[in-house]
Write an enzyme that holds these catalytic residues in place. Sequence first.
Site, mmCIF file in Angstrom:
data_model
loop_
_atom_site.group_PDB
_atom_site.id
_atom_site.type_symbol
_atom_site.label_atom_id
_atom_site.label_comp_id
_atom_site.label_asym_id
_atom_site.label_seq_id
_atom_site.Cartn_x
_atom_site.Cartn_y
_atom_site.Cartn_z
ATOM 1 N N CYS A 113 -25.984 39.184 17.505
ATOM 2 C CA CYS A 113 -24.664 38.844 18.077
ATOM 3 C C CYS A 113 -23.549 39.779 17.609
ATOM 4 C CB CYS A 113 -24.304 37.409 17.731
ATOM 5 S SG CYS A 113 -25.556 36.237 18.251
ATOM 6 N N HIS A 252 -16.808 36.289 18.178
ATOM 7 C CA HIS A 252 -18.107 35.855 18.694
ATOM 8 C C HIS A 252 -18.022 34.351 18.949
ATOM 9 C CE1 HIS A 252 -22.234 35.329 19.445
ATOM 10 N NE2 HIS A 252 -22.516 34.724 18.308
ATOM 11 N N ASN A 282 -22.991 30.343 23.581
ATOM 12 C CA ASN A 282 -23.271 31.555 22.808
ATOM 13 C C ASN A 282 -24.195 32.447 23.629
ATOM 14 O OD1 ASN A 282 -24.127 33.490 21.016
ATOM 15 N ND2 ASN A 282 -24.717 32.056 19.395
#
Length: 325
Positions: A113, A252, A282
């Site tokens: 990520c 993020h 996500n």
Amino acid sequence: MINAKITGIGGYVPEKIYDNAYMESIVDTSDEWIVRRTGVKERRISADDEYTTDMATKAAKKALENAGLGAEDIDLIILATVTPDYFTPSCACVVQRNIGAVNAAAFDYNAACSGFVTGLIIAKQFIQTGMYKNILIVCADTLSKATDYTDRATCVLFGDAAGAAVVSASEEEGIMTTDMGADGTGALSITSLAYRNDDEEIEKRVAHRKDTIWMAGQAVMKFAVKAMADASNKVVREAGLTWDDISLVVPHQANYRIVDSAIKRMGITEDKVYLTLEKYGNTSASCIPVALSEAVEKGRIKKGDNIVLVGFGGGLTWGAALIRW
Ligand code: UT7
């Protein structure tokens, strides 16, 4: 010194939606639990025959158009994914073919990520040495294809998306201070197996499927809050700025509680933070470019604004960048 600046940005999300009512129908969960513990309400899911490179190509084309460049102007394509179509060829090579970037070198990299910020830092090096002028960063993941939809602890979190940015040599300031790092002592906190046949890892997975993502959620959460806050504070401080000089933070988008705790440590409030978590969940490395692209489209970002981008993820890894738009 040559500056490296984002000159084009683009995002893509698939049409299909899994909302919380759908999640309630497949695992023992509730909309109330998911919203309170994560902040996610919907996630986008790729079609059965839609793969990482398909989404990556769409985002790449948008970023090129936004930059006003042709594919032949690109010198290098770097692509971040944890759900590649193949181990070889790289997804970057497939995107190079799909968009016709005939002059571009291409490779994939894996920072989970943290992929977008890591990509900005890689691109900046090639530009500042004078080796390349235009670099295309693409982040794309079909996490739904690696998700165990019998595991309520992970399946409510993930979605699919792609985001891309063109980074070019510029006379204007662009990517300013950066920070990236890794803590391999937490390597097994988020795992997705390749050739390793590891009984212990397979047994951790609810359905004992080798091809799904497993995560020690609490350990990741603890790491994430500190890593995001420390890296963000560092890039602001090293630029000789304060948080008053920063217009927006694009973090993020893993869990609202992580973002909330991290921004408290930065001493800022939510009005300075751009979130897409509620509608996309996500989506790994593409979270930041998808959110950035949307923030630009909605007029939340104006020329000259100072923006902090900050991510964390598997590895464990983190990365932050202070950019001037
Ligand atoms: O991109 C980077 C990667 N990942 C992340 O950033 C994720 C970081 N971690 C998290 O976001 C959170 O740890 C989770 C959202 C994954 C879990 O939240 P938590 O507050 O850490 O919950 P927990 O794991 O401590 O579980 C608490 C309870 C457990 O039940 P018991 O053992 O107390 O009876 C879980 O089984 O919540 C249960 N639970 C659920 N209940 C309803 C776990 N998932 C669910 C669910 N619905 N979807």
